[in-house]
Each structure stands twice: as C-alpha cells, then as structure tokens.
Motif scaffolding. Sequence first.
Motif, PDB file in Angstrom:
ATOM      1  N   ASN A 236     -14.229  17.612   2.106  1.00  0.00           N
ATOM      2  CA  ASN A 236     -14.112  16.286   2.720  1.00  0.00           C
ATOM      3  C   ASN A 236     -14.142  15.203   1.642  1.00  0.00           C
TER       4      ASN A 236
ATOM      5  N   ARG B 196     -11.094   8.036   9.785  1.00  0.00           N
ATOM      6  CA  ARG B 196     -11.665   9.385   9.733  1.00  0.00           C
ATOM      7  C   ARG B 196     -12.610   9.606  10.904  1.00  0.00           C
TER       8      ARG B 196
ATOM      9  N   ALA C 231     -12.520  12.384  13.873  1.00  0.00           N
ATOM     10  CA  ALA C 231     -13.680  13.249  14.087  1.00  0.00           C
ATOM     11  C   ALA C 231     -14.155  13.201  15.537  1.00  0.00           C
TER      12      ALA C 231
ATOM     13  N   VAL D 177     -21.056  10.318  14.154  1.00  0.00           N
ATOM     14  CA  VAL D 177     -19.644  10.149  13.820  1.00  0.00           C
ATOM     15  C   VAL D 177     -19.063   8.921  14.526  1.00  0.00           C
TER      16      VAL D 177
ATOM     17  N   ALA E 140     -11.488  14.559   8.245  1.00  0.00           N
ATOM     18  CA  ALA E 140     -12.269  14.644   9.479  1.00  0.00           C
ATOM     19  C   ALA E 140     -12.481  16.101   9.893  1.00  0.00           C
TER      20      ALA E 140
ATOM     21  N   LEU F 128     -16.036  17.975  10.270  1.00  0.00           N
ATOM     22  CA  LEU F 128     -16.424  18.669  11.490  1.00  0.00           C
ATOM     23  C   LEU F 128     -16.952  20.065  11.166  1.00  0.00           C
TER      24      LEU F 128
END
Length: 288
Positions: free
Chosen positions: A11, A31, A35, A173, A205, A209
């Motif tokens: 990321n 992002r 997400a 998030v 994203a 995750l």
Amino acid sequence: MMLAMAGFSFNDATIKTLDGALPSGQILAIRGLFAVLFFLPLLLRQRLFGRLSEALLPIVLFRALMELGGTIAFLAALVHLPFASISAILQSLPLAVTLGAALVFREPVGWRRWLAICIGFGGVLLVVRPGAESFQAVSLLVVLAVCFAAARDLSTRAMPETLPSLLVSASTVLLGAVGGAALVLVQGNWVPMEMVQVRTLAMAAAFMLIAQLFIVLAMRSGEVAFVVPFRYTNLLWAIALGLLLFDEVPDAWTLSGAAVIVITGLYTLYRETRRRAGRTDPVVAARL
C-alpha cells in the motif's frame, strides 16, 4: 501477520509511486472511497449494518482520528524520504506503545524495559541523525506518525470486547475518506486525475483492505508473543520494494538504527511476556 505487513508495505509503495503528484487529502479521500466500497460486502456478510451506531462511540472516533493524523503525517514524509528509512522509524511503534501504556494506563514497566525503550529510541536517532548533514526535518513527521499510531493502538485496548473489529476498521477507513475530503476543501488543492492514478489508488485501497483483514485475524487467532515479532517483516518488505521500485539502497546508519530498534522491540516483547507469566507473583512482576 506477514501477509498483513506485506499488504501495508505494498500500500505504501503504491502511494509512493504517485511521486507527490496528488495532495495528501485527495489521496486519503479517493483511496478511502475505494476502501469503503471494498468493505461494504464484508459488512453485509457479517450483518453489521444494524450495529453501525457503535461506530460512533467516542473511543472509536478517537481511534479513527489518531489513524487519520498518523496517515497525514506519514503521507507528507513518504515522498521525501527513502522507503527503508521510513519503515525503520515505524518499527519503534511497539516501544512507543509500551511507553504509552506505562504513562497512560500505569502498567508496570521494570528497569530493563525502560532501558530497552531508551536504547530503541536511540536507534531512531541513528536513522533520523539530527544535526548531521544528511538530516531531513521531514523525518520528524514519521516520528509524529508513530506517536499517532501509538495513541491509536492504546485506544484500541480500551474498546469493548464485544465491538466487532471489522466495524472498527470500516469506520476508520470511512473517517479517513471524509477527513481527506475535508482537507481538500480547506486547502482547495484538488488535482484532476488521470486514469492510471485512479487505478493506483484503487490498488492501494485493495492492499490496505488485505492488511487490515489479516492483521485482525493474526491478532485474534494467534498468541501475541508469537505473532507480534512478525511485524518486523515490514522492514524486509520496505527494503526490497525500495530497491526494486525506487532504486533506494539503505545506508549503514539506517540499517544499524533499524537493527537496534528491532532488537530492543523484541526484547521488550520478551520481557512483557515474562511479566504476564509472573503476574501471580507480584515480586517477580515488579522486577520485569
């Protein structure tokens, strides 16, 4: 845990490939939006939409704000510093959490762990090198990011055990996306994006995750003393990605500082494990 650290590293590397073309707020907003879209099916599957009000608990919002502050500081430093240097400083997070637990929660910390914490932060100074010609003031933003992250982790300890981890991650998030959008509105620095940049943020994203899901699984299914040391594989990923993607070779000072930070972090974890094992004997626990 190693998959989680790989997710975080990829990321960060993905964001770094943007090379500062987009402002931090815009990166957070786009992002974060991706997400949130990725999180929605998971929330539906776990039937958590009926518990969304729990995401507004003060402790959850505080944790999300600490995550947001740390991310903003981290992104501001990411463009200017070598990948390995940033990761080396971030490895001091377990030491910062131990220090915070002693100061905030009054957890007992013996002289050995205090000494390890001091030596570990000395390792941070080896990486930052204040006063040297190679010193970059922007590296202090990474130290600030560590402080925010420590506050985030300490607040996690104060959360109700019945609060689903997935709901906490999703709310974090979401607040990141909202905070990023607010930052763009305040600064007024939205930059028109090319499709390759949109795809890059979507990829970041997805990596985030993966990292969030696997770190929750690791911390909830494994013994802490066994799982936590694998957090330091993040440094290996950072060195490899920095070399392959950005042609960055960490210098001897960075490697030495990273070694000091990792060794003292592992020692602190070892002493913490011993302390927990000795809780039945207050005298033994006090010595640790």
